[in-house]
Design an enzyme around this catalytic site. Sequence first.
Site, PDB file in Angstrom:
ATOM      1  N   LYS A  65       4.556  -0.950 -15.529  1.00 52.83           N
ATOM      2  CA  LYS A  65       5.155  -2.120 -14.867  1.00 52.83           C
ATOM      3  C   LYS A  65       4.131  -3.187 -14.486  1.00 52.83           C
ATOM      4  CE  LYS A  65       9.015   0.131 -12.460  1.00 52.83           C
ATOM      5  NZ  LYS A  65       9.739   0.136 -11.178  1.00 52.83           N
ATOM      6  N   ASP A 101      14.352  -4.786  -9.673  1.00 43.90           N
ATOM      7  CA  ASP A 101      14.472  -3.819  -8.569  1.00 43.90           C
ATOM      8  C   ASP A 101      14.848  -4.524  -7.272  1.00 43.90           C
ATOM      9  OD1 ASP A 101      13.985  -1.468  -9.927  1.00 43.90           O
ATOM     10  OD2 ASP A 101      11.822  -1.509  -9.593  1.00 43.90           O
TER      11      ASP A 101
HETATM   12  P1  NAP Z   1       4.919   4.543  -5.358  1.00 41.41           P
HETATM   13  O1  NAP Z   1       4.535   3.196  -5.844  1.00 41.41           O
HETATM   14  O2  NAP Z   1       4.117   5.730  -5.771  1.00 41.41           O
HETATM   15  O3  NAP Z   1       4.937   4.474  -3.733  1.00 41.41           O
HETATM   16  C1  NAP Z   1       5.176   5.633  -2.987  1.00 41.41           C
HETATM   17  C2  NAP Z   1       5.389   5.262  -1.520  1.00 41.41           C
HETATM   18  O4  NAP Z   1       5.795   6.454  -0.816  1.00 41.41           O
HETATM   19  C3  NAP Z   1       4.122   4.764  -0.835  1.00 41.41           C
HETATM   20  O5  NAP Z   1       4.469   3.809   0.136  1.00 41.41           O
HETATM   21  C4  NAP Z   1       3.585   6.048  -0.181  1.00 41.41           C
HETATM   22  O6  NAP Z   1       2.769   5.795   0.946  1.00 41.41           O
HETATM   23  C5  NAP Z   1       4.876   6.691   0.254  1.00 41.41           C
HETATM   24  N1  NAP Z   1       4.771   8.137   0.443  1.00 41.41           N
HETATM   25  C6  NAP Z   1       4.561   9.069  -0.522  1.00 41.41           C
HETATM   26  N2  NAP Z   1       4.537  10.295   0.031  1.00 41.41           N
HETATM   27  C7  NAP Z   1       4.734  10.124   1.362  1.00 41.41           C
HETATM   28  C8  NAP Z   1       4.812  11.013   2.470  1.00 41.41           C
HETATM   29  N3  NAP Z   1       4.705  12.345   2.312  1.00 41.41           N
HETATM   30  N4  NAP Z   1       5.048  10.500   3.702  1.00 41.41           N
HETATM   31  C9  NAP Z   1       5.173   9.155   3.865  1.00 41.41           C
HETATM   32  N5  NAP Z   1       5.103   8.258   2.865  1.00 41.41           N
HETATM   33  C10 NAP Z   1       4.877   8.739   1.628  1.00 41.41           C
HETATM   34  O7  NAP Z   1       6.409   4.910  -5.759  1.00 41.41           O
HETATM   35  P2  NAP Z   1       7.632   3.883  -5.998  1.00 41.41           P
HETATM   36  O8  NAP Z   1       7.684   3.529  -7.425  1.00 41.41           O
HETATM   37  O9  NAP Z   1       7.559   2.828  -4.979  1.00 41.41           O
HETATM   38  O10 NAP Z   1       8.890   4.834  -5.729  1.00 41.41           O
HETATM   39  C11 NAP Z   1       9.221   5.279  -4.420  1.00 41.41           C
HETATM   40  C12 NAP Z   1      10.584   5.976  -4.467  1.00 41.41           C
HETATM   41  O11 NAP Z   1      11.586   5.008  -4.810  1.00 41.41           O
HETATM   42  C13 NAP Z   1      10.676   7.089  -5.523  1.00 41.41           C
HETATM   43  O12 NAP Z   1      11.431   8.143  -4.989  1.00 41.41           O
HETATM   44  C14 NAP Z   1      11.429   6.419  -6.663  1.00 41.41           C
HETATM   45  O13 NAP Z   1      12.186   7.357  -7.420  1.00 41.41           O
HETATM   46  C15 NAP Z   1      12.357   5.498  -5.896  1.00 41.41           C
HETATM   47  N6  NAP Z   1      12.802   4.342  -6.687  1.00 41.41           N
HETATM   48  C16 NAP Z   1      14.134   4.177  -6.838  1.00 41.41           C
HETATM   49  C17 NAP Z   1      14.611   3.092  -7.536  1.00 41.41           C
HETATM   50  C18 NAP Z   1      16.088   2.915  -7.682  1.00 41.41           C
HETATM   51  O14 NAP Z   1      16.520   2.103  -8.505  1.00 41.41           O
HETATM   52  N7  NAP Z   1      16.906   3.638  -6.910  1.00 41.41           N
HETATM   53  C19 NAP Z   1      13.726   2.162  -8.092  1.00 41.41           C
HETATM   54  C20 NAP Z   1      12.343   2.347  -7.910  1.00 41.41           C
HETATM   55  C21 NAP Z   1      11.897   3.460  -7.203  1.00 41.41           C
HETATM   56  P3  NAP Z   1       1.158   5.609   0.777  1.00 41.41           P
HETATM   57  O15 NAP Z   1       0.935   4.146   0.453  1.00 41.41           O
HETATM   58  O16 NAP Z   1       0.630   5.998   2.104  1.00 41.41           O
HETATM   59  O17 NAP Z   1       0.724   6.521  -0.324  1.00 41.41           O
END
Ligand code: NAP
Length: 267
Positions: A65, A101
């Site tokens: 992305k 998104d």
């Molecule tokens: P990402 O870029 O890897 O970001 C992960 C986020 O989660 C960061 O803010 C991270 O904090 C936080 N995090 C991870 N483990 C944690 C924990 N144990 N406690 C507290 N915070 C934690 O991932 P992403 O792409 O943003 O995706 C995040 C979620 O959204 C995923 O579950 C994904 O499947 C979902 N999502 C859904 C859609 C949809 O269309 N429904 C679209 C996109 C993503 P740090 O910065 O401290 O690491």
Amino acid sequence: MDVYGLLGNPVGHSLSPPMHEAAYDDCGLEARYVTFEPDEGDIEDAIHGADALGIAGLNVTIPFKQAALEIVAPEDLATRIGAVNTIDFSGSGPPTGYNTDAVGALRALRDHDVGIDGARAVVVGAGGAGRAIAFGLADAGARVAIANRTEATAHALAEEVPRASGHGLAELEGLVANADVLVNATSVGMEEDATPVPADALHEELAVLDAVYRPLETRLLADAADAGATTVDGAWMLLYQGVEAFEIWTGRDAPVDVMNEALRARL
Ligand code: NAP
């Protein structure tokens, strides 16, 4: 025959092919949606190759992305978010890059009658999804508080997002107590019985969107329902980012109910 697809690695479990193909069938479009898994170093060749082959549109997912932003002509919102998840090849110039998104999250909330303009919103998480949702909510008129495990990332994002503030997770309870909208944009709750927000902080004036969609009813959404809050599961956001891509590519209204049914049948 128009060919659309998804660039990512891995993409084996993607729900996008059945969701988009259900829409093509419903609209009588002669089109297919296929998945591609290029190696990480081949993303530029993959996008230029798709353009040369006459592919009509691509979605882009992890890990491409951010790199895609440098290869296409991105819309302003995609540039600010720092990621492209939809590419349209239909113009005569370079392919256009979008981030659907942000709009996906907004349309998911609006579909549940959640007002955004003037709302006090809390976004937990400042990764890819958190960035998109924070910009989307702010552009739609919300005041956004961003809380993240790594607090410095929340502060850095709050510097970029209009009228936003950055926080650590320790401040969540106080922020949520005064909020109208809460969005979980962390991976907490994905295939686990865990929540990023203490149940005691939730209340009936709140609308809660969880970006996590496996499971559909996360611990956070179950707690929110118990507190009398409005709940919006992550499949709505997934649906509407796909709806938005379909509408960009085809220029027509998407058959939302058909796409929703195809998606939910597989969750
Ligand atoms: P990402 O870029 O890897 O970001 C992960 C986020 O989660 C960061 O803010 C991270 O904090 C936080 N995090 C991870 N483990 C944690 C924990 N144990 N406690 C507290 N915070 C934690 O991932 P992403 O792409 O943003 O995706 C995040 C979620 O959204 C995923 O579950 C994904 O499947 C979902 N999502 C859904 C859609 C949809 O269309 N429904 C679209 C996109 C993503 P740090 O910065 O401290 O690491």
